[in-house]
Design an enzyme around this catalytic site. Structure first.
Site, mmCIF file in Angstrom:
data_model
loop_
_atom_site.group_PDB
_atom_site.id
_atom_site.type_symbol
_atom_site.label_atom_id
_atom_site.label_comp_id
_atom_site.label_asym_id
_atom_site.label_seq_id
_atom_site.Cartn_x
_atom_site.Cartn_y
_atom_site.Cartn_z
ATOM 1 N N LEU A 262 0.846 -1.191 0.000
ATOM 2 C CA LEU A 262 0.000 0.000 0.000
ATOM 3 C C LEU A 262 0.883 1.243 0.000
ATOM 4 C CD1 LEU A 262 -2.403 -1.274 2.808
ATOM 5 C CD2 LEU A 262 -2.698 -1.525 0.330
ATOM 6 N N ASP A 263 0.855 1.968 -1.093
ATOM 7 C CA ASP A 263 1.741 3.117 -1.277
ATOM 8 C C ASP A 263 1.388 4.254 -0.313
ATOM 9 O OD1 ASP A 263 3.716 4.700 -2.907
ATOM 10 O OD2 ASP A 263 1.927 5.909 -3.256
ATOM 11 N N VAL A 265 0.821 5.322 2.816
ATOM 12 C CA VAL A 265 -0.441 5.348 3.563
ATOM 13 C C VAL A 265 -0.546 6.577 4.471
ATOM 14 C CG1 VAL A 265 -0.701 2.843 3.486
ATOM 15 C CG2 VAL A 265 0.421 3.899 5.461
ATOM 16 N N GLU A 300 3.457 1.193 3.120
ATOM 17 C CA GLU A 300 4.589 2.121 3.084
ATOM 18 C C GLU A 300 4.169 3.368 3.850
ATOM 19 O OE1 GLU A 300 7.232 5.020 0.204
ATOM 20 O OE2 GLU A 300 5.145 4.576 -0.232
ATOM 21 N N ASP A 394 12.234 4.215 -4.864
ATOM 22 C CA ASP A 394 12.272 5.578 -4.326
ATOM 23 C C ASP A 394 13.698 6.033 -4.078
ATOM 24 O OD1 ASP A 394 9.690 6.645 -4.173
ATOM 25 O OD2 ASP A 394 9.214 5.475 -2.395
ATOM 26 N N VAL A 396 16.524 5.011 -5.144
ATOM 27 C CA VAL A 396 17.362 5.148 -6.344
ATOM 28 C C VAL A 396 16.743 6.166 -7.299
ATOM 29 C CG1 VAL A 396 18.332 3.962 -8.356
ATOM 30 C CG2 VAL A 396 18.258 2.804 -6.140
ATOM 31 N N ASN A 398 14.541 8.497 -6.992
ATOM 32 C CA ASN A 398 14.359 9.880 -6.579
ATOM 33 C C ASN A 398 15.677 10.582 -6.295
ATOM 34 O OD1 ASN A 398 11.583 10.171 -6.893
ATOM 35 N ND2 ASN A 398 11.160 9.160 -4.950
#
Length: 614
Positions: A262-263, A265, A300, A394, A396, A398
């Site tokens: 879940l991205d 949250v 997450e 993320d 890497v 970002n």
């Protein structure tokens, strides 16, 4: 529980296709069928603003849009297939005809997962679900027990990380659509590999997002980094919640997905009596009772909050696990020296020790970066509730230039970091390509058709890196070249050193799976000592009768020492030496055993694993 209602186009061989859409403010809703022949079906309004109707002669492959108030024609918000991109007609999908072969599949428990995060578009030469299937034997050979797919919900164009998805029920058409995804999941299960799917329940992408034409899916009550928040607690929120519950259940039930990641949250805002995440877990438990299959929900979050994991009787939401960034940050700052942006809160050796023993480093401490007190105490939470990594999309992607650890630290240090992750008590996750030291970057890429939106994204990427002193130009996310540069080379078959690194990862993963002390890794059955001045970490998994002694020299200098952890023990045998020539090291010590009273010298950036002699 709140209202549960199926949405979208549901095909039943014996009766046709039932169309259901939530549009509470509409006065009239029609289905415009365009294939195989044009036809209009007027839907009937039911309670709470749901509209439904049956097309007896419609079949899978039929294309359709909804027409609202004799005016706007829009794809289905719950479309399960968008074969012609995000602005065109939806297509009816048949979930009854796929020939699954995984009836005896049983997913491994959480503590046995070795997760491999991948992006479908850049993982293989083909950039499709089929391309992933072709690589599964390599992942099985590596020892992977679960792949985690970055979001595959339909996004605009053909190039995207997936977090700009606008049709959460539709498997990306350019990857292979619903049929391709089912084939991938079935093939994974045949290889003994679980599938984790990354889903985004905190925002929608901007292009192709027509939800506001149907109903109050969003609320101005809260703001997110992407604009108005999804409406999980205001008027009409029961039906927004239902939309996402149905989505989660669809992936697990109809696609045989084993777990959902879940991205972000922390960007799901819900001040209601029962949080969306708690009710989502309840819905999933109910599905488990129906199917007999266990499913996992992995969050997450950047809040270091055990409420996500604790059971409802302890005031929590009862999720199974969460990503654990503190461990990544503690390792990354020590090995790279970077302390800009969010890394300014880390960089002390003590942070690594605390992350191993207590999990959250910021467990009620003041964060200089956030300018506030952050976190809760996770010491009592079992280690399997936390997923750790040294690289991910993320951390890497970002970075301004998408550079991997391969570009930031020595080859020897890559092996040390692998050991820190795979031999930690937590659930290890690899990012695609790290196992052999992939040299291509993983950059941020899009393929929007709206020129103004493209300019806004390009500007946003430049703004994002102001807190860092990275040199160079920000790669253009819209450029196809940016996407192509991010593709894996899978070059380890031609590069001996890369192959040796991959073999090292294989050995660590095999050890993780087979050593008795790691059968059920636990913070309680673990001793951690750290020489903060010389950066030597002693990590002992005590297990029951067969301890595993992991020694890490995280410094760039040789270190000589005697270990308190060895005292009182009998002699130890060398299980693995990262400096061994077979791992592209400098030859190692050549020792097969170490006496309990012996002084040990670890070369710079190396690790040594010791087990009890029999």
């Amino acid at each position: 529980m709140s209202i549960t209602r199926e949405v979208g186009a549901s095909y039943h061989p014996e009766k046709g296709v039932t169309f259901t859409v939530w549009a509470p403010e509409a006065e009239k809703v029609e289905v415009l069928l365009s294939k195989p022949e044009k036809k209009t079906i007027t839907l009937q309004r039911e309670a709470f603003g749901y509209w439904t109707g049956l097309a007896e002669d419609a079949k899978p492959g039929a294309k359709y849009k909804y027409k609202l108030n004799d005016d706007k024609e829009r794809p289905d918000p719950a479309s399960q297939f968008q074969p012609d991109d995000v602005h065109e007609a939806s297509e009816v999908v048949d979930h009854t005809s796929f020939s699954w072969t995984d009836e005896n599949w049983q997913a491994p428990p959480l503590e046995q997962l070795i997760i491999y995060e991948l992006h479908v578009g850049t993982f293989s030469e083909e950039g499709t679900f089929e391309g992933v299937i072709n690589k599964l034997p390599e992942l099985k050979d590596l020892g992977i027990t679960a792949i985690e797919l970055m979001p595959i919900a339909q996004f605009p164009g053909s190039r995207n990380w997936g977090y700009d998805g606008v049709y959460p029920f539709a498997a990306q058409s350019t990857y292979g659509g619903p049929e391709g995804l089912k084939k991938l999941v079935d093939a994974c299960h045949a290889q003994g590999i679980s599938v984790v799917l990354d889903v985004v329940y905190n925002h929608f992408g901007p292009e192709g997002n027509y939800l506001n034409d149907f109903g109050p899916y969003f609320t101005e009550q809260y703001n997110t980094p992407w604009g108005a928040a999804l409406n999980f607690d205001q008027a009409h929120s029961d039906h927004v919640r239902n939309f996402f519950f149905q989505n989660a259940l669809m992936w697990l039930r109809d696609y045989h997905i084993d777990a959902l990641r879940l991205d972000a949250v922390h960007a799901i805002y819900d001040m209601g009596a029962k949080h969306f995440l708690q009710e989502l877990q309840e819905q999933v438990i109910q599905l488990t009772e129906q199917t007999g299959k266990p499913y996992l929900l992995i969050a997450e979050s950047d809040q270091s909050d055990i409420r996500l994991l604790n059971s409802p009787d302890k005031g929590g939401y009862g999720l199974d696990a969460q990503w654990f960034d503190d461990y990544h940050h503690a390792i990354h700052t020590l090995i790279t020296g970077e302390q800009e942006g969010y890394y300014e809160d880390f960089g002390k050796p003590a942070h690594l020790k605390k992350a191993l023993e207590q999990t959250f480093v910021y467990n009620g401490l003041y964060s200089e970066h956030r300018k506030k007190t952050v976190g809760t105490d996770a010491t009592a939470n079992p280690a399997q509730q936390f997923v750790v990594c040294s690289q991910n999309h993320d951390q890497v992607g970002n970075r301004m230039l998408g550079d991997r650890l391969t570009q930031l630290v020595s080859f020897d240090m890559l092996k040390v970091v692998a050991g820190l992750v795979i031999l930690s008590p937590y659930v290890p996750m690899l990012f695609m390509g790290e196992e052999y030291g992939e040299e291509n970057p993983f950059l941020y890429f899009i393929s929007h058709s709206d020129k103004d939106l493209v300019k806004a994204v390009q500007k946003g990427r430049r703004e994002e890196f102001k807190a860092f002193t990275w040199q160079g130009e920000v790669p253009d996310p819209q450029s196809e070249d940016t996407f192509n540069k991010s593709k894996l080379q899978h070059s380890y078959t031609q590069n001996e050193k890369q192959n040796q690194l991959r073999e090292f990862y294989k050995a660590l993963i095999q050890l993780r799976k087979t050593h008795p002390a790691l059968a059920k890794p636990s913070k309680e059955k673990m001793v951690v000592q750290l020489d903060e001045e010389n950066l030597v970490l002693h990590l002992v998994h005590t297990g029951n009768d067969e301890p595993l002694y992991c020694l890490f020299n995280i410094s760039n200098k040789p270190q000589t020492f005697k270990s308190d952890a060895l005292e009182g023990q009998q002699d130890w045998e060398v299980i693995l030496d990262s400096d061994d020539a077979k791992w592209a090291g400098n030859g190692g010590s050549g020792k097969t055993s170490v006496r309990s009273t012996e002084t040990i010298t670890l070369p710079a950036s190396t690790m040594l694993l010791l087990g009890r002699t029999t």
